[in-house]
Every structure is written in C-alpha cells, then in structure tokens.
Design a protein around this motif. Sequence first.
Motif, PDB file in Angstrom:
ATOM      1  N   UNK A 124       0.869  -1.179   0.000  1.00 56.57           N
ATOM      2  CA  UNK A 124       0.000   0.000   0.000  1.00 56.57           C
ATOM      3  C   UNK A 124       0.902   1.223   0.000  1.00 56.57           C
ATOM      4  N   UNK A 125       0.535   2.201  -0.793  1.00 48.27           N
ATOM      5  CA  UNK A 125       1.297   3.451  -0.863  1.00 48.27           C
ATOM      6  C   UNK A 125       0.417   4.581  -0.377  1.00 48.27           C
ATOM      7  N   UNK A 126       0.996   5.426   0.453  1.00 44.78           N
ATOM      8  CA  UNK A 126       0.259   6.492   1.126  1.00 44.78           C
ATOM      9  C   UNK A 126       1.064   7.775   0.997  1.00 44.78           C
ATOM     10  N   UNK A 127       0.382   8.873   0.773  1.00 42.91           N
ATOM     11  CA  UNK A 127       1.096  10.140   0.772  1.00 42.91           C
ATOM     12  C   UNK A 127       1.574  10.452   2.181  1.00 42.91           C
ATOM     13  N   UNK A 128       2.807  10.921   2.295  1.00 38.97           N
ATOM     14  CA  UNK A 128       3.356  11.306   3.589  1.00 38.97           C
ATOM     15  C   UNK A 128       2.455  12.362   4.227  1.00 38.97           C
ATOM     16  N   UNK A 129       2.159  12.180   5.485  1.00 39.09           N
ATOM     17  CA  UNK A 129       1.285  13.107   6.191  1.00 39.09           C
ATOM     18  C   UNK A 129      -0.140  12.614   6.324  1.00 39.09           C
ATOM     19  N   UNK A 130      -0.479  11.527   5.657  1.00 39.85           N
ATOM     20  CA  UNK A 130      -1.822  10.958   5.764  1.00 39.85           C
ATOM     21  C   UNK A 130      -1.849  10.043   6.995  1.00 39.85           C
ATOM     22  N   UNK A 131      -1.896  10.657   8.149  1.00 40.95           N
ATOM     23  CA  UNK A 131      -1.768   9.958   9.426  1.00 40.95           C
ATOM     24  C   UNK A 131      -2.880   8.939   9.629  1.00 40.95           C
ATOM     25  N   UNK A 141      -1.918  -4.646  10.074  1.00 39.15           N
ATOM     26  CA  UNK A 141      -0.746  -5.508  10.065  1.00 39.15           C
ATOM     27  C   UNK A 141       0.319  -5.153   9.052  1.00 39.15           C
ATOM     28  N   UNK A 142       0.085  -4.139   8.234  1.00 39.02           N
ATOM     29  CA  UNK A 142       1.098  -3.697   7.281  1.00 39.02           C
ATOM     30  C   UNK A 142       2.249  -3.039   8.039  1.00 39.02           C
ATOM     31  N   UNK A 143       3.464  -3.264   7.563  1.00 39.67           N
ATOM     32  CA  UNK A 143       4.638  -2.619   8.143  1.00 39.67           C
ATOM     33  C   UNK A 143       5.135  -1.508   7.241  1.00 39.67           C
ATOM     34  N   UNK A 144       5.542  -0.414   7.861  1.00 37.93           N
ATOM     35  CA  UNK A 144       6.113   0.711   7.113  1.00 37.93           C
ATOM     36  C   UNK A 144       7.494   0.298   6.621  1.00 37.93           C
ATOM     37  N   UNK A 145       7.717   0.426   5.309  1.00 38.09           N
ATOM     38  CA  UNK A 145       8.965  -0.055   4.725  1.00 38.09           C
ATOM     39  C   UNK A 145       9.881   1.036   4.219  1.00 38.09           C
ATOM     40  N   UNK A 146       9.358   2.212   3.949  1.00 34.27           N
ATOM     41  CA  UNK A 146      10.241   3.255   3.476  1.00 34.27           C
ATOM     42  C   UNK A 146       9.504   4.444   2.908  1.00 34.27           C
ATOM     43  N   UNK A 147      10.292   5.461   2.575  1.00 32.16           N
ATOM     44  CA  UNK A 147       9.763   6.697   2.009  1.00 32.16           C
ATOM     45  C   UNK A 147      10.205   6.787   0.555  1.00 32.16           C
ATOM     46  N   UNK A 148       9.262   7.132  -0.287  1.00 32.59           N
ATOM     47  CA  UNK A 148       9.536   7.385  -1.700  1.00 32.59           C
ATOM     48  C   UNK A 148       9.539   8.903  -1.859  1.00 32.59           C
ATOM     49  N   UNK A 149      10.703   9.474  -2.087  1.00 31.85           N
ATOM     50  CA  UNK A 149      10.833  10.918  -2.099  1.00 31.85           C
ATOM     51  C   UNK A 149      10.181  11.537  -3.327  1.00 31.85           C
ATOM     52  N   UNK A 150       9.352  12.556  -3.080  1.00 31.37           N
ATOM     53  CA  UNK A 150       8.714  13.371  -4.122  1.00 31.37           C
ATOM     54  C   UNK A 150       8.166  12.522  -5.268  1.00 31.37           C
TER      55      UNK A 150
END
Length: 171
Positions: A124-131, A141-150
């Motif tokens: 799943x991909x989410x825009x940063x800041x979508x708390x 149960x999804x784990x945060x895996x990283x940030x895709x910059x811009x």
Amino acid sequence: MAERLSLRAFLEADLDVLDRLCTDPEALGAFEWHGFVDPKIRRRRFEKDSYVGEDSTALAVVVDGEVAGLVSWRGLDYAGPKGACFEVGVALLPEHRGNGLGAQAHRVLVDHLFRYTTVHRLEARVESGNVAEDRTLERVGFGREGVLREVCWRDGAWRDGVIYGLLRADA
C-alpha cells in the motif's frame, strides 16, 4: 460492525458512486484528489469488465446495503511470478470515514486476497502526512517499509510517499 461491511462486484446501479469519485474533490479527500479526470473514465471501465480484470480489480465496499466506497488491487511486477505482489487500496466516501470502516475494509480485502489468490506480498502506498491511513494500515498488520521521495504531484507541489508491505506469512 463486521456484519455490516461486505465486498461485491460493482453493479450498473453503482455508477453514480463511481462518477462521484471522478468529479467531486471531496469524495476522494485531500490526499487522493489529484485533479479532474475524464468524468466517463470509470463508466467506460465498468462497461469493459465491470472492474474485474486480469491486471486490476475494484470491488464495491457495501455497508448496510449502501455503497460506501471501493477496494482495489493491481499486480506489480518485481521480476517474480505474475500475481506474486499486489498494490492494494481502499477509498471510502466522506460520509463513511472516521468510524473504523477503512480498517475493516482493508482487513476484508487482505483476507479475500490471501484466501482466494496466490499472492505472496501486498503493498500500500500512502502520501506522507496521511496519518489516518498510516494508522489504519498499521492496525491491519502492514509494516512501514520506506519513504519514496517526491513521488506524487498534488496541489501544486511534489510530495513524498510512504510504502507499506504485508507478507502472507505475516497475516
């Protein structure tokens, strides 16, 4: 609450909901609205395959007999076998947000995909800041895996994205 929510194929009677997702910025919300698109694009997809396709599928989220939004998945190709990884998403109409239905829809979708497909990994991909969506995915149960910059252009600026993953073994 679990009895209230189900998934089903879209029906012709649901086309107004699909139209709303193309023409109403409030329907998708601030993090998902990326501008107006062809208002008939969802109707044409419905006419083609009722949103159940080999490359991508969307199902109606139904709550107490009313379409509350959609769940979707599409195959991703990371050089593994076809169908090994799907990107998933849930979009609820504003009147159905904020009461746990998003997490419930994600859980039902995850269960459906791991039960009826051979998928190994969900993303799943989410825009940063979508708390709210961050919390929902983590509850499921999804784990945060990283940030895709811009990676995303919205509202006149490039925005970072966050990628979440869930393996079959972790579900």
